[in-house]
Design a protein around this motif. Structure first.
Motif, PDB file in Angstrom:
ATOM      1  N   PHE B  40      12.888  -3.386  -5.321  1.00  0.00           N
ATOM      2  CA  PHE B  40      12.404  -4.435  -4.423  1.00  0.00           C
ATOM      3  C   PHE B  40      11.774  -3.806  -3.180  1.00  0.00           C
ATOM      4  O   PHE B  40      10.703  -4.217  -2.732  1.00  0.00           O
ATOM      5  CB  PHE B  40      13.556  -5.368  -4.034  1.00  0.00           C
ATOM      6  CG  PHE B  40      13.089  -6.621  -3.347  1.00  0.00           C
ATOM      7  CD1 PHE B  40      12.621  -7.692  -4.094  1.00  0.00           C
ATOM      8  CD2 PHE B  40      13.109  -6.725  -1.960  1.00  0.00           C
ATOM      9  CE1 PHE B  40      12.173  -8.850  -3.481  1.00  0.00           C
ATOM     10  CE2 PHE B  40      12.655  -7.882  -1.328  1.00  0.00           C
ATOM     11  CZ  PHE B  40      12.189  -8.943  -2.103  1.00  0.00           C
ATOM     12  N   TYR B  41      12.432  -2.780  -2.657  1.00  0.00           N
ATOM     13  CA  TYR B  41      11.907  -2.074  -1.494  1.00  0.00           C
ATOM     14  C   TYR B  41      10.555  -1.443  -1.823  1.00  0.00           C
ATOM     15  O   TYR B  41       9.599  -1.545  -1.043  1.00  0.00           O
ATOM     16  CB  TYR B  41      12.922  -1.009  -1.040  1.00  0.00           C
ATOM     17  CG  TYR B  41      12.388  -0.076   0.011  1.00  0.00           C
ATOM     18  CD1 TYR B  41      12.315  -0.463   1.344  1.00  0.00           C
ATOM     19  CD2 TYR B  41      11.922   1.193  -0.337  1.00  0.00           C
ATOM     20  CE1 TYR B  41      11.797   0.385   2.305  1.00  0.00           C
ATOM     21  CE2 TYR B  41      11.401   2.051   0.618  1.00  0.00           C
ATOM     22  CZ  TYR B  41      11.348   1.644   1.939  1.00  0.00           C
ATOM     23  OH  TYR B  41      10.822   2.480   2.889  1.00  0.00           O
ATOM     24  N   GLY B  43       8.457  -2.446  -4.014  1.00  0.00           N
ATOM     25  CA  GLY B  43       7.501  -3.539  -4.124  1.00  0.00           C
ATOM     26  C   GLY B  43       7.003  -3.989  -2.758  1.00  0.00           C
ATOM     27  O   GLY B  43       5.823  -4.260  -2.569  1.00  0.00           O
ATOM     28  N   LEU B  44       7.901  -4.007  -1.798  1.00  0.00           N
ATOM     29  CA  LEU B  44       7.539  -4.423  -0.432  1.00  0.00           C
ATOM     30  C   LEU B  44       6.626  -3.408   0.244  1.00  0.00           C
ATOM     31  O   LEU B  44       5.787  -3.769   1.070  1.00  0.00           O
ATOM     32  CB  LEU B  44       8.806  -4.542   0.426  1.00  0.00           C
ATOM     33  CG  LEU B  44       9.524  -5.879   0.460  1.00  0.00           C
ATOM     34  CD1 LEU B  44      10.757  -5.759   1.343  1.00  0.00           C
ATOM     35  CD2 LEU B  44       8.611  -6.983   0.978  1.00  0.00           C
TER      36      LEU B  44
END
Lengths: 300, 216
Positions: B40-41, B43-44
């Protein structure tokens, strides 16, 4: 016959060179804080977010180099693009091998800023440099009675790791009706952002038909044939129920496996909102009359 | 020669089992969960490329399939090679469900976004129907992955957890169906899953018992 069409998207829609070159650093600087939304470069009309060089050249479908989106950027470097010849044959006055350099010497290259809509429901805005396909076809001389144009991508197993897998029946083939091919919007692109087109985007020359799904815009062309019959096209041969010969962008006709009503513009990050897909990808005014009286749900 | 190799393998597996016996289960949970926030990180922050939504959705989905394969491999590894990972099986199962849920959540919240289109997609698109069916069948497995349920359900617990077989087939099928053109990777997942299920069929059981007799 250059300059038969001019952009509604303007330079204001394209990231200024300085901005797109700097954007990575800006994003890198803000990324950790989750503030990437602030890094909007340049001005944008109609809410259009222009795509950067990096976006355009790192997210590609070019299955000859692998089926993952980053495969073309990784492996297309192996493609030899110099020298490059294009065989123009079939119903033409002057058939033969045309050297890419000789063709370029004859053509007027101009910038075309087009929307690019993939059949997979993602899109970009790309500032192409290229010439009208009509000019190239006229150079070879289209014979009376020709109705279609067929295109072929290079097939080089030594340089293309993807073709060892039968993902499609290689070489990649595409086709247009002659009136679509001669339309002023239809171009052969040889550059992006005033730089030579990178291999992963279809060097040294590729088709761009902005009102059709991206797979129609065949890359790294080695052969163009004028025919009387509708030519076979790769995706249509593979899965005829999903990919038609026309493949015009149409929000009202879904792909059997996903909706075509909306799309995601590349570059919006993890929280990008979907945008409505436009009829003929926003070129309805220019091209709708090509399909007068045709059932577009049947001729998908 | 073959007998010698098999004997050696079994020896190695036994040692491995003894080492693994000392690894607490929470270690598997922690290691298994780490990729979720990390991806997720990425992706951010641009680490998943310029289309992070699709990338995150696919990475969570692939991890779920990989965990599913590990889970299905535990019984054959124990039977054929005496490698005992059974105490980690619940953790692997719960992690599988976690990644399937994350995959689904990314699809719902970040990808499709429009609630009316979500229903249309589930009903109209076979690969999504198949994926949702797999998820639905996993829910009872996740809910009964605790000691209380094992005691409470008794013999029925084993029956309920046989649902993992159709789940695995549906999961692999979901991946095969969404690929464009003839692609190798989804087919590899399908073949591996079918092979792991085939090892559980009666005839392969007999085959394996007779081979074990040979070794002894």
């Amino acid at each position: 016959m250059a300059h038969r069409w001019s952009n509604k998207l303007t330079h204001a829609d394209v990231t200024p060179r300085a901005a797109f070159l700097n954007r990575r650093q800006v994003i890198a600087g803000l990324g950790g804080l989750g503030l990437t939304g602030l890094a909007k470069p340049g001005a944008a009309q109609e809410g259009l977010e222009p795509n950067t060089w990096e976006e355009i050249t790192s997210y590609n479908n070019f299955y000859e180099f692998g089926t993952r989106k980053d495969d073309p950027a990784k492996y297309a470097g192996a493609l030899t693009t110099e020298p490059w010849a294009i065989e123009i044959d079939g119903m033409v006055e002057r058939p033969g091998e045309y050297d890419f350099k000789d063709v370029m010497a004859e053509m007027t290259v101009e910038e075309r800023i087009y929307r690019f809509r993939c059949v997979e429901a993602w899109s970009m805005v790309i500032p192409w440099n290229g010439f009208e396909l009509a000019d190239l076809l006229n150079m070879a001389g289209v014979q009376e009675g020709a109705k279609y144009v067929a295109f072929e991508t290079a097939l080089r197993p030594d340089e293309m790791p993807g073709v060892q897998f039968p993902v499609l029946d290689w070489p990649y083939r595409e086709g247009l009706r002659l009136d679509e091919a001669m339309h002023p919007l239809t171009i052969i692109a040889t550059g992006i952002y005033d730089r030579p087109i990178p291999n992963q985007n279809g060097a040294p020359l590729r088709l761009v038909v902005p009102w059709k799904y991206g797979f129609k815009s065949i890359k790294s062309i080695v052969r163009i044939s004028l025919t009387e019959e509708e030519p076979p096209t790769s995706w249509n041969m593979a899965i005829p129920g999903e990919y038609g010969f026309y493949s015009n962008v149409n929000p009202n006709v879904d792909h059997p496996r996903w909706s075509q009503a909306s799309e995601r513009r590349i570059g919006g990050g993890l929280f990008a909102k979907r945008e409505p897909t436009l009829m003929f990808n926003g070129y309805e005014e220019e091209v709708a009359d090509l399909y007068d009286g045709m059932d577009l749900a049947k001729n998908y | 020669m073959t007998v010698w190799i098999l004997r050696k393998t079994i020896e190695v597996m036994r040692t491995l089992s003894q080492i693994l016996r000392r690894v607490p289960v929470w270690v598997v949970y922690v290691l298994g969960l780490l990729p979720a926030p990390w991806l997720f990180y990425l992706g951010l922050t641009g680490g998943l490329g310029v289309e992070p939504i699709e990338a995150l959705e696919h990475r969570y989905g692939e991890l779920a399939l990989q965990l599913l394969i590990i889970g299905l491999a535990i019984t054959p590894l124990h039977r054929q090679f005496r490698l005992n990972l059974i105490k980690f099986r619940r953790a692997i199962g719960v992690l599988t469900f976690t990644y399937v849920s994350l995959h689904l959540l990314v699809w719902l919240v970040l990808d499709v976004q429009v609630p009316s289109e979500i229903w249309a997609d589930i009903l109209k698109r076979p690969y999504i129907t198949v994926g949702m069916a797999a998820f639905a069948l996993m829910v009872p497995l996740a809910l009964t992955s605790n000691d209380w349920s094992v005691r409470r359900l008794g013999i029925r617990w084993r029956k309920v957890h046989k649902l993992v077989y159709p789940v695995a087939i549906l999961g692999a099928l979901h991946y095969v169906m969404l690929a464009k053109g003839f692609q190798i990777e989804p087919l590899i997942y399908l073949v591996v899953i079918l092979a792991l299920l085939a090892l559980r069929l009666p005839f392969s059981g007999m085959f394996q018992r007779s081979r074990q007799a040979d070794i002894r």
